[in-house]
Write a protein that holds these residues in place. Structure first.
Motif, short mmCIF file in Angstrom:
data_model
loop_
_atom_site.label_atom_id
_atom_site.label_comp_id
_atom_site.label_asym_id
_atom_site.label_seq_id
_atom_site.Cartn_x
_atom_site.Cartn_y
_atom_site.Cartn_z
N VAL A 20 0.84 -1.20 0.00
CA VAL A 20 0.00 0.00 0.00
C VAL A 20 0.88 1.25 0.00
N ALA A 21 1.94 1.23 0.78
CA ALA A 21 2.86 2.37 0.83
C ALA A 21 3.54 2.57 -0.52
N SER A 22 3.93 1.49 -1.16
CA SER A 22 4.57 1.60 -2.48
C SER A 22 3.57 2.15 -3.51
N TRP A 23 2.35 1.66 -3.44
CA TRP A 23 1.32 2.17 -4.36
C TRP A 23 1.11 3.66 -4.14
N TYR A 24 1.03 4.08 -2.89
CA TYR A 24 0.79 5.49 -2.58
C TYR A 24 1.94 6.36 -3.08
N SER A 29 3.18 10.57 -7.48
CA SER A 29 3.84 10.94 -8.74
C SER A 29 5.05 11.87 -8.59
N TYR A 30 5.54 12.07 -7.39
CA TYR A 30 6.74 12.90 -7.25
C TYR A 30 7.95 12.19 -7.85
N ARG A 31 7.95 10.88 -7.83
CA ARG A 31 9.07 10.13 -8.41
C ARG A 31 9.09 10.26 -9.93
N GLN A 32 7.93 10.46 -10.53
CA GLN A 32 7.86 10.62 -11.98
C GLN A 32 8.46 11.95 -12.43
N LEU A 33 8.61 12.87 -11.48
CA LEU A 33 9.24 14.15 -11.77
C LEU A 33 10.71 14.15 -11.36
N GLY A 34 11.20 13.01 -10.86
CA GLY A 34 12.59 12.89 -10.46
C GLY A 34 12.88 13.39 -9.06
N THR A 86 12.68 8.53 -10.27
CA THR A 86 13.39 8.18 -9.05
C THR A 86 13.02 6.76 -8.65
N LYS A 87 14.01 5.92 -8.49
CA LYS A 87 13.76 4.53 -8.09
C LYS A 87 13.54 4.47 -6.58
N PRO A 88 12.70 3.55 -6.12
CA PRO A 88 12.43 3.46 -4.67
C PRO A 88 13.70 3.32 -3.83
N GLN A 89 14.68 2.56 -4.30
CA GLN A 89 15.91 2.38 -3.53
C GLN A 89 16.76 3.66 -3.50
N ASP A 90 16.55 4.57 -4.45
CA ASP A 90 17.28 5.84 -4.46
C ASP A 90 16.58 6.92 -3.65
#
Length: 121
Positions: A20-24, A29-34, A86-90
């Motif tokens: 659920v946290a990963s989905w949220y 969408s902040y990761r889609q903006l880097g 932005t990758k989750p591990q980054d």
């Protein structure tokens, strides 16, 4: 009040909520903006300003670059190509730790400033 200590003591609940946290995080969408999660912290607080001053020059430069790029993408109503997200591990906390230290120092300073000396009889 944070749920983190409660979740830390219950691994089964943490594992249940992780998808659920990963989905949220992806839906935000902040990761889609880097951007990183800590890039979203508002800079209007004095403690945040102090924490940002403690960043290394590289961390500070990278933060400004990510924020400017995200602003430009937002104005253009675009997102980065998938490989540039932005990758989750980054997406590591780099300001939150400094902010916690600054807040602890401010609390300690306040506690020391309000000490009332006891009078000896």
């Amino acid at each position: 009040m944070s749920l983190a200590p409660y979740l830390a003591t219950r691994p089964w609940l943490r594992n249940l909520l992780k998808p659920v946290a990963s989905w949220y995080a992806n839906a935000a969408s902040y990761r889609q903006l880097g951007l990183h999660y800590d890039d979203l912290i508002s800079e209007e607080n004095e403690d945040v300003q102090r924490a940002l001053k403690r960043l290394t020059p590289k961390e500070s430069y990278d933060r400004v670059f990510r924020l400017r790029r995200a602003t430009q993408l937002s104005l253009q109503q675009k997102i980065l190509p998938r490989e540039a997200w932005t990758k989750p591990q980054d997406d590591v906390a780099y300001v939150s730790q400094l902010l916690a230290a600054v807040e602890a120092e401010a609390k300690e300073r306040e506690d020391l400033d309000t000490i009332v000396p006891l009078k000896a009889h």
